[in-house]
Write a protein that holds these residues in place. Structure first.
Motif, PDB file in Angstrom:
ATOM      1  N   MET A   1      45.452  39.638  52.081  1.00  0.00           N
ATOM      2  CA  MET A   1      46.640  39.881  51.276  1.00  0.00           C
ATOM      3  C   MET A   1      46.871  41.390  51.151  1.00  0.00           C
ATOM      4  O   MET A   1      45.923  42.145  51.038  1.00  0.00           O
ATOM      5  N   PRO A   2      48.123  41.789  51.149  1.00  0.00           N
ATOM      6  CA  PRO A   2      48.416  43.221  51.011  1.00  0.00           C
ATOM      7  C   PRO A   2      48.207  43.705  49.576  1.00  0.00           C
ATOM      8  O   PRO A   2      48.263  42.931  48.617  1.00  0.00           O
ATOM      9  N   ARG A   3      47.990  44.981  49.464  1.00  0.00           N
ATOM     10  CA  ARG A   3      47.877  45.604  48.149  1.00  0.00           C
ATOM     11  C   ARG A   3      49.258  45.628  47.494  1.00  0.00           C
ATOM     12  O   ARG A   3      50.272  45.736  48.170  1.00  0.00           O
ATOM     13  N   THR A   4      49.277  45.591  46.174  1.00  0.00           N
ATOM     14  CA  THR A   4      50.530  45.670  45.424  1.00  0.00           C
ATOM     15  C   THR A   4      50.892  47.127  45.208  1.00  0.00           C
ATOM     16  O   THR A   4      50.057  47.918  44.744  1.00  0.00           O
ATOM     17  N   ALA A   5      52.125  47.491  45.532  1.00  0.00           N
ATOM     18  CA  ALA A   5      52.588  48.861  45.335  1.00  0.00           C
ATOM     19  C   ALA A   5      52.890  49.100  43.858  1.00  0.00           C
ATOM     20  O   ALA A   5      53.561  48.299  43.218  1.00  0.00           O
ATOM     21  N   VAL A   6      52.365  50.197  43.337  1.00  0.00           N
ATOM     22  CA  VAL A   6      52.639  50.602  41.958  1.00  0.00           C
ATOM     23  C   VAL A   6      53.436  51.904  42.035  1.00  0.00           C
ATOM     24  O   VAL A   6      52.982  52.859  42.662  1.00  0.00           O
ATOM     25  N   PRO A   7      54.613  51.948  41.398  1.00  0.00           N
ATOM     26  CA  PRO A   7      55.456  53.142  41.505  1.00  0.00           C
ATOM     27  C   PRO A   7      54.993  54.274  40.597  1.00  0.00           C
ATOM     28  O   PRO A   7      54.281  54.060  39.607  1.00  0.00           O
ATOM     29  N   SER A  27      45.358  38.795  38.264  1.00  0.00           N
ATOM     30  CA  SER A  27      44.370  38.364  39.264  1.00  0.00           C
ATOM     31  C   SER A  27      44.724  38.844  40.672  1.00  0.00           C
ATOM     32  O   SER A  27      43.838  39.135  41.472  1.00  0.00           O
ATOM     33  N   THR A  28      46.012  38.959  40.994  1.00  0.00           N
ATOM     34  CA  THR A  28      46.405  39.455  42.312  1.00  0.00           C
ATOM     35  C   THR A  28      45.981  40.901  42.495  1.00  0.00           C
ATOM     36  O   THR A  28      45.448  41.278  43.538  1.00  0.00           O
ATOM     37  N   LEU A  29      46.205  41.731  41.463  1.00  0.00           N
ATOM     38  CA  LEU A  29      45.804  43.131  41.572  1.00  0.00           C
ATOM     39  C   LEU A  29      44.297  43.266  41.641  1.00  0.00           C
ATOM     40  O   LEU A  29      43.784  44.121  42.366  1.00  0.00           O
ATOM     41  N   VAL A  30      43.578  42.443  40.888  1.00  0.00           N
ATOM     42  CA  VAL A  30      42.110  42.508  40.912  1.00  0.00           C
ATOM     43  C   VAL A  30      41.586  42.107  42.285  1.00  0.00           C
ATOM     44  O   VAL A  30      40.674  42.729  42.820  1.00  0.00           O
TER      45      VAL A  30
END
Length: 125
Positions: A1-7, A27-30
Motif C-alpha cells: 500500500m502507498p504511503r498517505t501524503a500529509v500536506p 490504522s492506515t497511517l500506522v
C-alpha cells in the motif's frame, strides 16, 4: 500500500496561524506510514499528538540514494508521551533524511493514535 501524503501547513512570517487540527493517525497511517511531498527538510517541523494510552514512537526514515549521503546514520526515532503527549520533531538534514523525489517518510509504532501536522518554516528575511 502507498504511503498517505500529509500536506504542509505554512507558518506565516511576521504573522500568526490558528492551531491546525492536523491529520488523524489511523490504522492506515500506522500500517503504511506517511509521505511529505516536495519536502524542504531544513524547513520542516512535525508535530505529533499521541492519544494512545501508552508512549509511542515516531520514526523519520533515513533517505536512500545519492542525495542522502548521510543516510547511513540511520533513522530518527522519537518517543511521544502517552495520552496527551505532544512532540515537535525537526527540522531535518536533507543529506540524511531526504528520499528520492524530494520526499520525507514518517512511520508510526503499532497502536499509535492521535494527529500529525507538518509545518513549513518560513525563509528568513
Amino acid at each position: 500500500m502507498p504511503r498517505t501524503a500529509v500536506p504542509y501547513t505554512p507558518l506565516v512570517p511576521n504573522g500568526n496561524l490558528a492551531d491546525p487540527a492536523g491529520t488523524t493517525i489511523d490504522s492506515t497511517l500506522v500500517t503504511n506510514g506517511v509521505v511529505i511531498n516536495n519536502a524542504d527538510p531544513e524547513r520542516t517541523l512535525i508535530r505529533i499528538t499521541n492519544t494512545a494510552g501508552t508512549d509511542k514512537t515516531v520514526t523519520v526514515k533515513a533517505g536512500a540514494g545519492r542525495q542522502s549521503w548521510m543516510g547511513a546514520q540511520g533513522d530518527s526515532t522519537t518517543t511521544v508521551a502517552a495520552t496527551s503527549g505532544r512532540q515537535f520533531i525537526g527540522p531535518f538534514t536533507s543529506a540524511r533524511f531526504q528520499q528520492k523525489g524530494s520526499t520525507l517518510y514518517v512511520d508510526f509504532a503499532s497502536g499509535t493514535t492521535g494527529t500529525i501536522t507538518v509545518f513549513k518554516l518560513p525563509k528568513a528575511y
